[in-house]
Design an enzyme around this catalytic site. Structure first.
Site, mmCIF file in Angstrom:
data_model
loop_
_atom_site.group_PDB
_atom_site.id
_atom_site.type_symbol
_atom_site.label_atom_id
_atom_site.label_comp_id
_atom_site.label_asym_id
_atom_site.label_seq_id
_atom_site.Cartn_x
_atom_site.Cartn_y
_atom_site.Cartn_z
ATOM 1 N N HIS A 1 0.843 -1.200 0.000
ATOM 2 C CA HIS A 1 0.000 0.000 0.000
ATOM 3 C C HIS A 1 0.874 1.244 0.000
ATOM 4 O O HIS A 1 2.104 1.162 -0.084
ATOM 5 C CB HIS A 1 -1.010 -0.026 1.161
ATOM 6 C CG HIS A 1 -0.401 -0.043 2.536
ATOM 7 N ND1 HIS A 1 0.301 1.018 3.051
ATOM 8 C CD2 HIS A 1 -0.383 -0.998 3.496
ATOM 9 C CE1 HIS A 1 0.709 0.729 4.275
ATOM 10 N NE2 HIS A 1 0.314 -0.503 4.565
ATOM 11 N N HIS B 1 4.054 1.492 2.289
ATOM 12 C CA HIS B 1 5.245 0.796 1.779
ATOM 13 C C HIS B 1 5.842 1.583 0.620
ATOM 14 O O HIS B 1 7.053 1.729 0.506
ATOM 15 C CB HIS B 1 4.896 -0.602 1.268
ATOM 16 C CG HIS B 1 4.149 -1.460 2.244
ATOM 17 N ND1 HIS B 1 2.902 -1.962 1.974
ATOM 18 C CD2 HIS B 1 4.468 -1.877 3.485
ATOM 19 C CE1 HIS B 1 2.489 -2.674 3.009
ATOM 20 N NE2 HIS B 1 3.421 -2.633 3.946
ATOM 21 N N CYS C 1 2.101 -9.804 20.474
ATOM 22 C CA CYS C 1 1.165 -9.370 19.419
ATOM 23 C C CYS C 1 1.480 -10.166 18.168
ATOM 24 O O CYS C 1 2.588 -10.099 17.639
ATOM 25 C CB CYS C 1 1.272 -7.870 19.123
ATOM 26 S SG CYS C 1 0.305 -7.416 17.654
ATOM 27 N N CYS D 1 2.429 -7.988 15.086
ATOM 28 C CA CYS D 1 3.792 -7.436 15.135
ATOM 29 C C CYS D 1 4.838 -8.538 15.145
ATOM 30 O O CYS D 1 6.010 -8.273 14.915
ATOM 31 C CB CYS D 1 4.010 -6.592 16.386
ATOM 32 S SG CYS D 1 2.979 -5.151 16.502
ATOM 33 N N CYS E 1 -2.016 -3.756 21.928
ATOM 34 C CA CYS E 1 -0.827 -3.527 21.111
ATOM 35 C C CYS E 1 -0.801 -2.065 20.672
ATOM 36 O O CYS E 1 -1.790 -1.569 20.134
ATOM 37 C CB CYS E 1 -0.852 -4.428 19.880
ATOM 38 S SG CYS E 1 0.250 -3.845 18.582
ATOM 39 N N HIS F 1 -1.311 -1.966 16.636
ATOM 40 C CA HIS F 1 -2.526 -2.496 16.024
ATOM 41 C C HIS F 1 -3.786 -2.286 16.836
ATOM 42 O O HIS F 1 -4.886 -2.529 16.353
ATOM 43 C CB HIS F 1 -2.353 -3.986 15.713
ATOM 44 C CG HIS F 1 -1.267 -4.248 14.726
ATOM 45 N ND1 HIS F 1 0.029 -4.515 15.097
ATOM 46 C CD2 HIS F 1 -1.262 -4.231 13.378
ATOM 47 C CE1 HIS F 1 0.770 -4.668 14.022
ATOM 48 N NE2 HIS F 1 0.029 -4.500 12.963
ATOM 49 N N LYS G 1 -2.758 5.589 11.373
ATOM 50 C CA LYS G 1 -1.699 5.019 10.547
ATOM 51 C C LYS G 1 -2.312 4.147 9.459
ATOM 52 O O LYS G 1 -3.181 3.312 9.726
ATOM 53 C CB LYS G 1 -0.788 4.138 11.412
ATOM 54 C CG LYS G 1 0.324 3.511 10.590
ATOM 55 C CD LYS G 1 0.944 2.297 11.258
ATOM 56 C CE LYS G 1 1.932 1.652 10.298
ATOM 57 N NZ LYS G 1 2.342 0.312 10.659
ATOM 58 N N LYS H 1 -2.561 -2.346 6.791
ATOM 59 C CA LYS H 1 -3.448 -3.382 6.271
ATOM 60 C C LYS H 1 -4.375 -3.896 7.364
ATOM 61 O O LYS H 1 -5.511 -4.230 7.114
ATOM 62 C CB LYS H 1 -2.647 -4.516 5.631
ATOM 63 C CG LYS H 1 -1.408 -4.936 6.392
ATOM 64 C CD LYS H 1 -0.354 -5.523 5.445
ATOM 65 C CE LYS H 1 0.996 -5.619 6.167
ATOM 66 N NZ LYS H 1 2.112 -5.744 5.246
HETATM 67 O O1 ME8 Z 1 7.694 -4.413 9.450
HETATM 68 N N1 ME8 Z 1 3.287 5.003 6.831
HETATM 69 O O2 ME8 Z 1 7.233 -5.200 7.345
HETATM 70 P P1 ME8 Z 1 5.917 -4.382 6.972
HETATM 71 C C1 ME8 Z 1 4.587 4.976 6.522
HETATM 72 N N2 ME8 Z 1 8.866 -7.173 7.663
HETATM 73 N N3 ME8 Z 1 5.256 3.846 6.292
HETATM 74 C C2 ME8 Z 1 4.584 2.697 6.359
HETATM 75 C C3 ME8 Z 1 3.228 2.650 6.668
HETATM 76 C C4 ME8 Z 1 2.565 3.869 6.917
HETATM 77 N N4 ME8 Z 1 1.279 3.947 7.192
HETATM 78 N N5 ME8 Z 1 2.849 1.359 6.660
HETATM 79 C C5 ME8 Z 1 3.943 0.639 6.351
HETATM 80 C C6 ME8 Z 1 7.906 -5.169 8.525
HETATM 81 N N6 ME8 Z 1 4.990 1.444 6.164
HETATM 82 C C7 ME8 Z 1 9.052 -6.127 8.589
HETATM 83 C C8 ME8 Z 1 10.334 -5.369 8.336
HETATM 84 S S1 ME8 Z 1 12.955 -5.208 8.011
HETATM 85 C C9 ME8 Z 1 14.283 -6.155 8.386
HETATM 86 C C10 ME8 Z 1 11.574 -6.174 8.400
HETATM 87 C C11 ME8 Z 1 6.349 1.046 5.771
HETATM 88 O O3 ME8 Z 1 5.413 -4.994 5.725
HETATM 89 C C12 ME8 Z 1 7.373 1.530 6.791
HETATM 90 O O4 ME8 Z 1 8.612 1.629 6.176
HETATM 91 O O5 ME8 Z 1 5.014 -4.287 8.122
HETATM 92 C C13 ME8 Z 1 7.356 0.390 7.763
HETATM 93 O O6 ME8 Z 1 8.503 0.376 8.552
HETATM 94 C C14 ME8 Z 1 7.280 -0.776 6.828
HETATM 95 O O7 ME8 Z 1 6.424 -0.357 5.795
HETATM 96 C C15 ME8 Z 1 6.743 -2.005 7.525
HETATM 97 O O8 ME8 Z 1 6.481 -2.969 6.574
#
Ligand code: ME8
Length: 619
Positions: A19, A22, A127, A130, A144, A147, A297, A300
């Site tokens: 989304h 990301h 959680c 998380c 959490c 979430h 925030k 998903k």
């Molecule tokens: O945490 N605003 O993956 P993830 C800004 N797999 N950035 C956002 C966001 C938002 N609303 N939502 C997501 C993970 N992000 C782990 C990471 S790294 C070794 C492992 C971005 O799919 C932001 O960069 O939940 C956040 O840190 C990341 O997506 C989390 O992606």
């Protein structure tokens, strides 16, 4: 200074579609990678997907798919999204790849053999979304903090990493490296986390409960905790321990993350690195949250996500990239919306930048034979002086929105420069001087286009093409004046940032060349009275008017159906171009044209103020 740059994004969980959140982090990484490449750095840009762990495993179960098939499919969606957004990564790592598993097992073994991993029982608040345990204190009203969902109390036999052992060391390291974690607010947050015991980190899960993960090398009954696995992607992708890429790039690593994963990156990861004897990364850059329409925030789990695919499709990938970089002060939570994107698109991109290119091209055709004129020395605009240098600093300090604002201020200044110099008037007195003004504008656009290339690579190449400039550029070329070479510009160039109606209208306003009174006298304008009006039988936008010129009647087809109802027109006295060659419009012959004034979406007919008979001459 050695010019090497390594930038990473988080590797995203494949439990749902990409989304805008990301997309944001990935766009920032791509912007940084492109900026440094443009600036002559040896650059490596890594992104990828995080494919192990409980959340992903359960998502696959819900989808009724085999986990491997599931992660293959969703991982592709991320690749697709990045392709759509013009993300030029050098490598895309997936944690299910052999090359990654090998490194995870290698590091585990190393740390285990060094005595920093032990077996124990753990009980805590977990959680599932998380994939981590929380302490009582970290919860928000018992839920959490990310979430807002209940956490589970869990008791497990786990292997533990002696994280607490490295707390003092990390604290000292942070104090000695004040720019390690940026922006500053997040650094303070980490310092306060480290001001009291952090405990040891559970780094395994019993295979019986979570079968989807990398087995511990010394105990097959346990798989690696997803964070210990995932963080290592940043070095596994570089062929740690003895790859050439690892040696070259690792010392220059800039991690980009969202603030939700600050602790794993600021506490787990450095202590893991230390225990494994791997040097520290260079910077941890922490972005804020993009907030959804509900002010929360975008996530998903909360179901308030904006789809980057459809925005990119409608506004163009470069406009979306520009919007994210220009609108969001890095590190801060910022609401995002399609409306805000549209506003940026129209004002910054269409009205300021796109329009500047259009009017410059039009003037080059009129006053410079469709060529970039001979070079003239020197920047004349304050906004342009030292701009590339300022930009370098702003970008390295993560102030992307200010950097783009500065370039756009320069673009605005170029527009003002044209308005002040008035090449269309200057041309009559001193064509050379008019051409000198145009050269400066072309140079300004060349420089601005280079500086905007990391944000909008495709559009800026298009811009340079439209002005006959070379497409491939380097940042240092923005620091030198006079690189635009004289030569023809292409006859045709697409409108850079099309905006329904308005862009073309503005352009028309400026396109007009000066004419003499004799020229004007060629147009026969007369007062005409509407005696009848009806809808055009074959076109919704058109009306068919019967006009009286006193001793003569005319049929005129006019595109005013959107603004006037036929019955409201009868009796009005309008102005007719009476000697226009007749033309058939959708099957009806139009004998002339009536005048109207238009601005944006508004249109009004030119009518006659006062009593004068139809047929009277207008001049
Ligand atoms: O945490 N605003 O993956 P993830 C800004 N797999 N950035 C956002 C966001 C938002 N609303 N939502 C997501 C993970 N992000 C782990 C990471 S790294 C070794 C492992 C971005 O799919 C932001 O960069 O939940 C956040 O840190 C990341 O997506 C989390 O992606």
């Amino acid at each position: 200074m050695e010019k090497v740059f390594y930038v990473t994004t988080p590797i995203y969980y494949v439990n749902a579609e990409p989304h805008l959140g990301h997309a944001y982090t990935t766009v920032v990484a791509d912007f940084l990678a492109r900026f440094h490449r443009l600036d002559g750095y040896r650059t490596y840009f890594l992104t990828g997907t995080d494919e192990h762990g409980e959340t992903v495993y359960r998502a696959a179960e819900r989808a009724g798919e085999d986990p491997k098939a599931f992660v293959d499919r969703v991982s592709e969606r991320f690749k697709k999204a990045w392709e759509l957004l013009g993300i030029a990564y050098d490598d895309f790592i997936r944690t299910t790849e052999e090359r990654h598993k090998r490194v995870v097992q290698l590091v585990l073994k190393k740390v285990y053999e060094a005595g920093d991993i032990y077996y124990g029982e753990y009980e805590g608040l977990y959680c599932v979304s998380c994939e981590r345990f929380y302490t009582e204190k970290e919860l928000s009203e018992g839920l959490c903090p990310i979430h807002g969902r209940p956490v589970e109390r869990r008791r497990e036999g786990n292997y533990f990493f002696r994280m607490e052992k490295y707390r003092e060391w990390l604290l000292d390291y942070l104090k000695a490296h004040p720019d390690l974690i940026r922006p500053e607010g997040y650094r303070s947050e980490v310092l306060s986390m480290l001001s009291e015991p952090i405990g040891d980190l559970s780094i395994s899960r019993p295979k019986s409960r979570v079968p989807w993960g990398i087995p511990l090398p010394w105990d097959e009954e346990h798989v690696t905790y997803v964070w210990f696995d995932a963080l290592l992607n940043y070095v596994s992708a570089l062929d740690y321990p003895d790859g050439e890429k690892y040696r070259t790039f690792w010392p220059h690593a800039w991690h980009l993350i969202g603030k939700d994963i600050l602790k794993p990156h600021a506490v787990f990861w450095p202590t893991m690195l230390k225990a494994a004897g791997i040097p520290m990364y260079r910077h941890l850059n922490v972005g804020g949250f993009l907030l959804g329409p509900d002010g929360r925030k975008m996530s998903k789990t909360l179901g308030n996500v904006v789809d980057p695919f459809s925005l990119a499709e409608r506004y163009g990938r470069d406009a979306l990239r520009y919007y994210l970089l220009r609108e969001i002060p890095y590190g801060q939570d910022t609401p995002v919306s399609e409306e805000a994107l549209r506003t940026r698109y129209e004002s910054d991109l269409a009205d300021d930048l796109g329009n500047l290119v259009q009017r410059t091209r039009a003037m080059l055709f009129r006053f410079a034979e469709g060529r970039v004129p001979e070079p003239v020395p020197g920047e004349e605009l304050e906004e342009g002086v030292g701009l590339p240098g300022r930009l370098r600093t702003l970008v390295r300090e993560l102030k992307f929105h200010v950097a783009l604002e500065e370039v756009m201020a320069y673009v605005k200044a170029l527009n003002r420069y044209i308005n002040e110099k008035r090449p269309w008037e200057l041309y009559k007195k001193d064509p050379k001087e008019a051409q000198a003004v145009l050269y400066r504008v072309v140079e300004g656009l060349r420089i601005a286009s280079i500086l905007l290339t990391p944000a909008m690579p495709g559009k800026m190449a298009e811009l340079r093409r439209a002005l006959g400039l070379k497409e491939e550029v380097r940042l240092e070329e923005a620091e030198r004046w006079g690189l635009a070479l004289p030569g023809p510009i292409p006859e045709e160039a697409p409108v850079l940032f099309p905006k329904e109606g308005k862009v073309e209208k503005k352009e028309e306003k400026e396109k007009r060349e000066p004419i003499t009174i004799e020229d004007f006298a060629k147009v026969e304008l007369r007062v005409a009275q509407v005696v009848a009006a009806k809808k055009h039988p074959n076109a919704d936008k058109l009306l068919v008017l019967t006009l009286s010129l006193g001793n003569e009647e005319r049929t005129v087809v006019s595109g005013i159906a959107k603004w006037y109802r036929p019955e409201d027109l009868v009796g009005k006295k309008v102005v007719l171009v009476a000697n226009l060659k007749p033309a058939r419009l959708r099957g009806v012959e139009s004998q002339g044209m009536i005048l109207a004034a238009q601005e944006g979406e508004d249109l009004v007919l030119v009518t006659v103020d006062g009593d004068i008979p139809p047929g009277a001459v207008v001049r």
